[in-house]
Scaffold this motif. Structure first.
Motif, PDB file in Angstrom:
ATOM      1  N   ALA A 200     -20.401 -11.000 -97.923  1.00  0.00           N
ATOM      2  CA  ALA A 200     -20.165 -11.407 -99.315  1.00  0.00           C
ATOM      3  C   ALA A 200     -19.397 -10.332-100.075  1.00  0.00           C
ATOM      4  CB  ALA A 200     -21.498 -11.692-100.006  1.00  0.00           C
ATOM      5  N   ALA A 201     -19.707  -9.073 -99.829  1.00  0.00           N
ATOM      6  CA  ALA A 201     -18.998  -7.981-100.505  1.00  0.00           C
ATOM      7  C   ALA A 201     -17.560  -7.881-100.003  1.00  0.00           C
ATOM      8  CB  ALA A 201     -19.736  -6.664-100.280  1.00  0.00           C
ATOM      9  N   ARG A 202     -17.393  -7.991 -98.701  1.00  0.00           N
ATOM     10  CA  ARG A 202     -16.043  -7.876 -98.143  1.00  0.00           C
ATOM     11  C   ARG A 202     -15.134  -8.993 -98.658  1.00  0.00           C
ATOM     12  NH1 ARG A 202     -17.293  -8.159 -93.317  1.00  0.00           N
ATOM     13  NH2 ARG A 202     -16.634 -10.310 -92.898  1.00  0.00           N
ATOM     14  N   ALA A 203     -15.673 -10.182 -98.798  1.00  0.00           N
ATOM     15  CA  ALA A 203     -14.856 -11.310 -99.282  1.00  0.00           C
ATOM     16  C   ALA A 203     -14.329 -11.035-100.686  1.00  0.00           C
ATOM     17  CB  ALA A 203     -15.689 -12.590 -99.262  1.00  0.00           C
ATOM     18  N   VAL A 204     -15.155 -10.453-101.540  1.00  0.00           N
ATOM     19  CA  VAL A 204     -14.726 -10.135-102.907  1.00  0.00           C
ATOM     20  C   VAL A 204     -13.628  -9.070-102.882  1.00  0.00           C
ATOM     21  CG1 VAL A 204     -15.469  -9.112-105.093  1.00  0.00           C
ATOM     22  CG2 VAL A 204     -16.917 -10.795-103.946  1.00  0.00           C
ATOM     23  N   ILE A 205     -13.822  -8.046-102.077  1.00  0.00           N
ATOM     24  CA  ILE A 205     -12.828  -6.973-101.988  1.00  0.00           C
ATOM     25  C   ILE A 205     -11.509  -7.521-101.453  1.00  0.00           C
ATOM     26  CG2 ILE A 205     -12.267  -4.793-100.841  1.00  0.00           C
ATOM     27  CD1 ILE A 205     -15.363  -4.288-100.781  1.00  0.00           C
ATOM     28  N   GLU A 206     -11.579  -8.345-100.410  1.00  0.00           N
ATOM     29  CA  GLU A 206     -10.362  -8.898 -99.814  1.00  0.00           C
ATOM     30  C   GLU A 206      -9.632  -9.816-100.795  1.00  0.00           C
ATOM     31  OE1 GLU A 206     -11.590  -8.864 -95.076  1.00  0.00           O
ATOM     32  OE2 GLU A 206     -11.925 -10.681 -96.260  1.00  0.00           O
ATOM     33  N   ALA A 207     -10.370 -10.573-101.581  1.00  0.00           N
ATOM     34  CA  ALA A 207      -9.735 -11.473-102.547  1.00  0.00           C
ATOM     35  C   ALA A 207      -8.985 -10.690-103.613  1.00  0.00           C
ATOM     36  CB  ALA A 207     -10.793 -12.375-103.185  1.00  0.00           C
ATOM     37  N   ARG A 208      -9.589  -9.621-104.118  1.00  0.00           N
ATOM     38  CA  ARG A 208      -8.892  -8.815-105.127  1.00  0.00           C
ATOM     39  C   ARG A 208      -7.682  -8.117-104.512  1.00  0.00           C
ATOM     40  NH1 ARG A 208      -8.896  -6.786-110.077  1.00  0.00           N
ATOM     41  NH2 ARG A 208      -8.191  -4.636-110.406  1.00  0.00           N
ATOM     42  N   ALA A 209      -7.830  -7.626-103.304  1.00  0.00           N
ATOM     43  CA  ALA A 209      -6.704  -6.962-102.648  1.00  0.00           C
ATOM     44  C   ALA A 209      -5.541  -7.930-102.453  1.00  0.00           C
ATOM     45  CB  ALA A 209      -7.145  -6.389-101.305  1.00  0.00           C
ATOM     46  N   ALA A 210      -5.847  -9.169-102.125  1.00  0.00           N
ATOM     47  CA  ALA A 210      -4.787 -10.165-101.941  1.00  0.00           C
ATOM     48  C   ALA A 210      -4.051 -10.423-103.250  1.00  0.00           C
ATOM     49  CB  ALA A 210      -5.383 -11.461-101.391  1.00  0.00           C
ATOM     50  N   ARG A 211      -4.799 -10.484-104.359  1.00  0.00           N
ATOM     51  CA  ARG A 211      -4.157 -10.712-105.661  1.00  0.00           C
ATOM     52  C   ARG A 211      -3.245  -9.562-106.049  1.00  0.00           C
ATOM     53  NH1 ARG A 211      -9.413 -12.366-107.022  1.00  0.00           N
ATOM     54  NH2 ARG A 211      -9.798 -10.454-108.214  1.00  0.00           N
ATOM     55  N   LEU A 212      -3.622  -8.339-105.647  1.00  0.00           N
ATOM     56  CA  LEU A 212      -2.859  -7.152-106.053  1.00  0.00           C
ATOM     57  C   LEU A 212      -1.872  -6.681-104.994  1.00  0.00           C
ATOM     58  CD1 LEU A 212      -5.726  -5.097-107.745  1.00  0.00           C
ATOM     59  CD2 LEU A 212      -3.916  -6.399-108.868  1.00  0.00           C
ATOM     60  N   GLY A 213      -1.823  -7.339-103.872  1.00  0.00           N
ATOM     61  CA  GLY A 213      -0.911  -6.925-102.822  1.00  0.00           C
ATOM     62  C   GLY A 213      -1.273  -5.588-102.206  1.00  0.00           C
ATOM     63  N   CYS A 214      -2.569  -5.329-102.072  1.00  0.00           N
ATOM     64  CA  CYS A 214      -3.038  -4.075-101.476  1.00  0.00           C
ATOM     65  C   CYS A 214      -3.233  -4.264 -99.977  1.00  0.00           C
ATOM     66  CB  CYS A 214      -4.376  -3.649-102.086  1.00  0.00           C
ATOM     67  SG  CYS A 214      -4.342  -3.404-103.865  1.00  0.00           S
ATOM     68  N   ALA A 215      -2.606  -3.420 -99.187  1.00  0.00           N
ATOM     69  CA  ALA A 215      -2.827  -3.454 -97.745  1.00  0.00           C
ATOM     70  C   ALA A 215      -4.196  -2.862 -97.440  1.00  0.00           C
ATOM     71  CB  ALA A 215      -1.734  -2.660 -97.036  1.00  0.00           C
ATOM     72  N   LEU A 216      -5.032  -3.641 -96.759  1.00  0.00           N
ATOM     73  CA  LEU A 216      -6.376  -3.187 -96.436  1.00  0.00           C
ATOM     74  C   LEU A 216      -6.455  -2.703 -94.994  1.00  0.00           C
ATOM     75  CD1 LEU A 216      -8.742  -5.857 -98.059  1.00  0.00           C
ATOM     76  CD2 LEU A 216      -7.985  -3.665 -98.994  1.00  0.00           C
ATOM     77  N   SER A 217      -7.279  -1.681 -94.802  1.00  0.00           N
ATOM     78  CA  SER A 217      -7.646  -1.209 -93.467  1.00  0.00           C
ATOM     79  C   SER A 217      -9.166  -1.335 -93.381  1.00  0.00           C
ATOM     80  CB  SER A 217      -7.191   0.239 -93.259  1.00  0.00           C
ATOM     81  OG  SER A 217      -7.570   0.711 -91.981  1.00  0.00           O
ATOM     82  N   VAL A 218      -9.636  -2.408 -92.741  1.00  0.00           N
ATOM     83  CA  VAL A 218     -11.031  -2.825 -92.841  1.00  0.00           C
ATOM     84  C   VAL A 218     -11.784  -2.507 -91.552  1.00  0.00           C
ATOM     85  CG1 VAL A 218     -12.573  -4.790 -93.255  1.00  0.00           C
ATOM     86  CG2 VAL A 218     -10.346  -4.674 -94.409  1.00  0.00           C
ATOM     87  N   ALA A 219     -12.958  -1.914 -91.699  1.00  0.00           N
ATOM     88  CA  ALA A 219     -13.807  -1.644 -90.545  1.00  0.00           C
ATOM     89  C   ALA A 219     -14.111  -2.932 -89.804  1.00  0.00           C
ATOM     90  CB  ALA A 219     -15.103  -0.982 -90.996  1.00  0.00           C
ATOM     91  N   GLY A 220     -13.997  -2.888 -88.478  1.00  0.00           N
ATOM     92  CA  GLY A 220     -14.268  -4.063 -87.667  1.00  0.00           C
ATOM     93  C   GLY A 220     -13.075  -4.969 -87.486  1.00  0.00           C
ATOM     94  N   GLN A 221     -12.057  -4.801 -88.324  1.00  0.00           N
ATOM     95  CA  GLN A 221     -10.841  -5.593 -88.203  1.00  0.00           C
ATOM     96  C   GLN A 221      -9.655  -4.728 -87.786  1.00  0.00           C
ATOM     97  OE1 GLN A 221     -10.020  -7.942 -91.715  1.00  0.00           O
ATOM     98  NE2 GLN A 221     -12.179  -8.484 -91.996  1.00  0.00           N
ATOM     99  N   HIS A 222      -9.466  -3.631 -88.513  1.00  0.00           N
ATOM    100  CA  HIS A 222      -8.316  -2.763 -88.263  1.00  0.00           C
ATOM    101  C   HIS A 222      -8.700  -1.450 -87.598  1.00  0.00           C
ATOM    102  CE1 HIS A 222      -7.293  -5.331 -91.797  1.00  0.00           C
ATOM    103  NE2 HIS A 222      -6.229  -5.553 -91.064  1.00  0.00           N
ATOM    104  N   TRP A 223      -9.977  -1.099 -87.654  1.00  0.00           N
ATOM    105  CA  TRP A 223     -10.451   0.113 -86.992  1.00  0.00           C
ATOM    106  C   TRP A 223     -11.933  -0.013 -86.683  1.00  0.00           C
ATOM    107  CZ3 TRP A 223     -14.333   2.707 -89.600  1.00  0.00           C
ATOM    108  CH2 TRP A 223     -14.427   2.483 -90.987  1.00  0.00           C
TER     109      TRP A 223
END
Length: 425
Positions: A200-223
């Protein structure tokens, strides 16, 4: 810390009727009057999250400094002395410089209402702007969106450590609400490293990052970061690193190390800096073994170990419990003091499986301390055999006499941990 600094800090606590009043308006106005020093600091790495911010920052700093880089760092709260909050190019700010900077900010503020954290954060920005360095590490004080550190227009990098339930009176009752406040540090186009999160927390962070065009490096996905025997294995899209285990104890430090290493990789640093991050980091009161000073000596005289931890919420309690479970088997007796703003029951439930007993204390000098009797009652409700003592020294003396060879852990609050570090020398 000097008497002059003590006097200024005491005055600064009286400028606002509330200890916490989340808003950026006062901060922005004061910084403007100071010439906007936050715009002149070295590139910033902004770190939010519920738990692990300090440990992660300490590891990032160790990695950067191993590359010969000069690093400013801002953390809160302090443990023993206020100087700990402001590190200039690798060294804690000196007493004279701290007093002068605080006095300048106090004069410019001219008595206007502003919280202690806001006005002292402004002082940190002023000090950072006047000392050359390569990076500035900024730890969020509370939340993120309205935190006084969130006045940086464009940080070099953001990081969000694990988000859990805490400070609900300020940040919201649910995990998505709290995650939204933490994600408020994200800035358009600025990359962000995200530690392992609840879905639930990750979904909120990812949604805001998508709106702002922030490249994410997420545990379990990218490292990923995991323990493999006596090694820490980190892997991302750039490759695999086989590293020593973190010197900071506890299974949770594997995740914090992963976040720190991911940040260093984002900054273009390599294996040597990643190894330094996990082997050179120093962060007191996070499952810290005390071996010197009168408290430690009193425990050692009866063959007892003395440990100190400042974790204060259910996630922090779970991290301590996991650390204790992974240590050599030995009865563990807690000396605990907490604030009345915390989820005391949740903290106790997390520790109940590993605690042989709990001795409650009142945190001296803290207006928001939970009385020892209330802490004792909460422990008893969680199924922990509980008693109380007038202070930590008395608790350690009683427990070490009654349980020679045991492990004693002082825990429950960073404010209590700071008092122990001061009293224990």
């Amino acid at each position: 810390m000097s008497a002059a600094t003590d006097a200024i800090l005491s005055r600064l606590t009286t400028l606002h009727p509330k200890v916490i009043d989340l808003s950026l308006d006062r901060m922005i106005a004061l910084l403007a009057d100071l010439g906007d020093p936050q715009r002149a600091i070295p590139p910033a790495i902004h770190i939010a999250g519920t738990n692990g911010k300090g440990s992660t920052q300490a590891m990032i700093r160790a990695g950067l400094e191993s590359a010969g880089l000069r690093v400013h760092a801002y953390t809160s709260p302090h443990l023993a002395y206020f100087n700990e909050r402001i590190r200039l190019a690798g060294a804690l700010i000196g007493d004279a410089a701290l007093a002068d900077t605080l006095a300048e900010v106090e004069a410019v503020n001219a008595g206007r209402p502003i919280t202690f954290f806001e006005v002292t954060t402004a002082a940190a920005f002023l000090a950072f702007s006047r000392t050359p360095a390569d990076f500035t590490l900024l730890e969020v004080g509370l939340g993120g969106r309205l935190d006084a550190t969130n006045v940086i227009d464009r940080p070099r990098l953001c990081a969000i450590t694990p988000v859990s339930i805490d400070h609900t009176q300020y940040l919201g009752e649910t995990l998505p609400e709290i995650a939204g406040e933490k994600a408020g540090i994200l800035k358009r186009g600025v990359p962000c490293v995200v530690a392992r999160q609840d879905d639930a927390a990750r979904a909120v962070i990812e949604a805001r990052a998508a709106r702002l065009g922030c490249a994410l490096s997420v545990a379990g996905q990218h490292w990923t970061a995991a323990r493999d025997g006596d090694a820490l294995v980190f892997q991302d899209e750039r490759g695999l690193l086989d590293l020593p285990l973190p010197v900071l104890p506890g299974p949770h430090q594997i995740d914090n190390a992963g976040t720190a290493i991911a940040c260093l990789r984002e900054l273009g640093l390599g294996q040597d800096q990643a190894a330094a991050a996990v082997t050179r980091a120093d962060w007191p009161a996070r499952m810290q073994r005390l071996t010197h000073g009168p408290l430690a000596q009193a425990a050692a005289a009866r063959g007892c170990e003395l440990w100190l931890d400042g974790g204060h919420n259910p996630a922090g309690g779970a991290a301590v419990a996991a650390t204790l479970a992974a240590m050599p088997r030995r009865p563990t007796h807690l000396v605990c003091g907490m604030l009345n703003t915390k989820d005391v029951s949740g903290y106790m439930r997390a520790l109940a499986p590993v605690a042989a007993s709990l001795t409650a204390v009142t945190i001296p000098g803290e207006a928001a301390t939970l009385p020892a009797a209330a802490t004792q009652a909460a422990a008893a409700r969680a199924g922990i055999p509980a008693a109380s003592a007038p202070d930590v020294g008395a608790a350690v003396a009683t427990l070490s006499a009654a349980h020679p060879g045991a492990r004693l852990l002082v825990c429950g609050s960073l404010y209590l941990a700071g008092r122990v570090l001061r009293d224990n020398g």
